[in-house]
Design a protein around this motif. Structure first.
Motif, mmCIF file in Angstrom:
data_model
loop_
_atom_site.group_PDB
_atom_site.id
_atom_site.type_symbol
_atom_site.label_atom_id
_atom_site.label_comp_id
_atom_site.label_asym_id
_atom_site.label_seq_id
_atom_site.Cartn_x
_atom_site.Cartn_y
_atom_site.Cartn_z
ATOM 1 N N UNK A 363 0.814 -1.227 0.000
ATOM 2 C CA UNK A 363 0.000 0.000 0.000
ATOM 3 C C UNK A 363 0.842 1.268 0.000
ATOM 4 N N UNK A 364 1.769 1.379 0.953
ATOM 5 C CA UNK A 364 2.596 2.592 1.048
ATOM 6 C C UNK A 364 3.516 2.772 -0.165
ATOM 7 N N UNK A 365 4.195 1.720 -0.652
ATOM 8 C CA UNK A 365 5.039 1.915 -1.843
ATOM 9 C C UNK A 365 4.254 2.349 -3.076
ATOM 10 N N UNK A 366 3.041 1.824 -3.245
ATOM 11 C CA UNK A 366 2.235 2.251 -4.394
ATOM 12 C C UNK A 366 1.866 3.720 -4.261
ATOM 13 N N UNK A 367 1.409 4.113 -3.068
ATOM 14 C CA UNK A 367 1.103 5.523 -2.835
ATOM 15 C C UNK A 367 2.350 6.380 -3.046
ATOM 16 N N UNK A 368 3.484 5.917 -2.534
ATOM 17 C CA UNK A 368 4.729 6.654 -2.702
ATOM 18 C C UNK A 368 5.096 6.839 -4.156
#
Length: 409
Positions: A363-368
């Protein structure tokens, strides 16, 4: 990455005309934040999840810094909890009335439907009742989607100014139902129409301070983003037909698996490419534009790598827990209730751990990636934007929580 500077006179202070997104999330801090808030959620039997999501959003928002200025999330766990209670009451009344109406209509039109139907007519009526019940929830889902975005925007600040979204959820609901029906009737051929028109409906009602957004572009321009969805549909259709005609179960299974995998990654590709197009055709205050260089391949790579690591971790942890359980059980030093408690505790601990791993690895890497490839064009007019009256939302995003469509953050 440095900002592009506007031409200035000699000795003048240079003002940036392009702002680049930066995502500065600390993975270790994020992991432990999800772990301990997840543990508190389990201990409180789910009650703390409203405060847990609030803390997570505050950290994620503060990690997004376009042009060096971070976002601020001002929502609270209490208003989310109260919104959830309001949504539960509305859902209970709505679904209760729906069941009464279905029972009444079923009794008068088709007669009482037995719990164990024997005639084809009874089976058909039960299927109709089931599908009607499922479709009846769709308006609530679309309502929750609009209200959830409105709530998050109203609780988001950047450079001290609030975002906002007009109160127009009912208009969104009937449009979403119409486009959903058109997409279903055309077997997905009008998905791009639904995507564009619904995003335009929201965007044209969005605000940053006293400046309004506008969605430009054409829905037909989203068709190139659907190419992998079309390929996946062709693989599923042709593979199924060939497998049936060849009477080969192996061929049929392989083509179906390939088709569904292609469909999944085609959906990801469509999400990324449609986001890029819609972003490039958004306009703020008639002057400020946006650009996204997000890569579908990189997003798919993040998902695949994350799933591989999670699968390995799940297997290893499951094996360790299985061995420890059998060792303690064979020792005979614990009662059955203690062993049962250990199993329950291990399961809950694993769920919390898995949620943290999914957040950190996927989730966080995609948002990043979305943030790091995002930029604001012609940013100078942002300095002229002022604050507008804040939005009061009684149910917060309670419907999104009640229907479990709140998303990762």
């Amino acid at each position: 990455m440095t900002d592009t500077l506007a031409p200035q006179g000699e000795g003048a202070v240079c003002a940036p005309t392009r702002l680049y997104g930066v995502f500065s999330c600390d993975n270790s801090k994020l992991f432990w934040l999800v772990v301990w808030t997840g543990a508190l959620t389990v201990v409180t039997l789910g009650l703390y999840r409203f405060w847990a999501r609030t803390r997570l959003r505050r950290y994620i928002w503060s990690s997004i810094t376009p042009g060096g200025d971070s976002f601020e999330y001002t929502g609270t766990g209490l208003e989310k909890f109260l919104g959830f209670l309001i949504a539960l009451v509305v859902l209970a009344v709505y679904l209760g009335l729906l069941q009464v109406v279905l029972s009444f209509v079923g009794f008068n039109l088709w007669g009482a439907i037995s719990s164990e139907p024997k005639l084809p007519k009874d089976i058909l009526m039960q299927m109709v009742a089931t599908y009607v019940t499922g479709l009846a929830v769709l308006p609530l889902i679309f309502y929750a989607q609009y209200r959830s975005r409105r709530y998050m925007l109203s609780r988001t600040r950047w450079r001290g100014l609030r975002f906002g979204l007009d109160a127009a959820a009912l208009g969104y609901v009937w449009r979403a139902l119409l486009y959903f029906a058109l997409s279903a009737v055309t077997l997905g051929l009008l998905i791009s129409l639904a995507t564009f028109r619904l995003e335009k409906y929201m965007t044209d009602r969005m605000w940053y301070g006293d400046a309004g957004f506008e969605q430009e572009g054409q829905w037909t321009a989203l068709y190139p983003a659907m190419k992998h969805l079309f390929i996946a549909a062709a693989v599923l259709l042709l593979g199924g037909v060939v497998g049936y005609l060849a009477q080969s179960l192996n061929l049929f299974v392989i083509t179906i698996l390939v088709g569904y995998l292609w469909l999944f990654f085609g959906f990801v590709y469509y999400q990324v490419e449609s986001f890029k197009y819609l972003t490039a055709h958004k306009l703020l205050d008639g002057q400020v534009r946006f650009t996204s260089e997000a890569s579908a391949g990189q997003v798919i790579g993040i998902i695949v790598l994350g799933l591989v690591i999670i699968t390995i971790l799940t297997f290893v942890l499951g094996l360790i827990f299985f061995v420890l359980f059998n060792v303690f059980a064979a020792g005979g030093g614990f009662t059955g209730s203690v062993l049962f408690g250990a199993v329950v505790f291990g399961y809950l601990a694993f769920i919390v751990f898995l949620g943290a791993v999914v957040t950190v690895l996927i989730s966080a890497p995609i948002l990043g990636h979305y943030v790091d490839t995002f930029s604001v064009e012609n940013a100078k007019p942002l300095e002229q934007i002022r604050q507008r009256t804040g939005d009061h939302i009684a149910d917060a995003d309670g419907f999104a929580d009640a229907l479990d469509i709140g998303g990762a953050f």
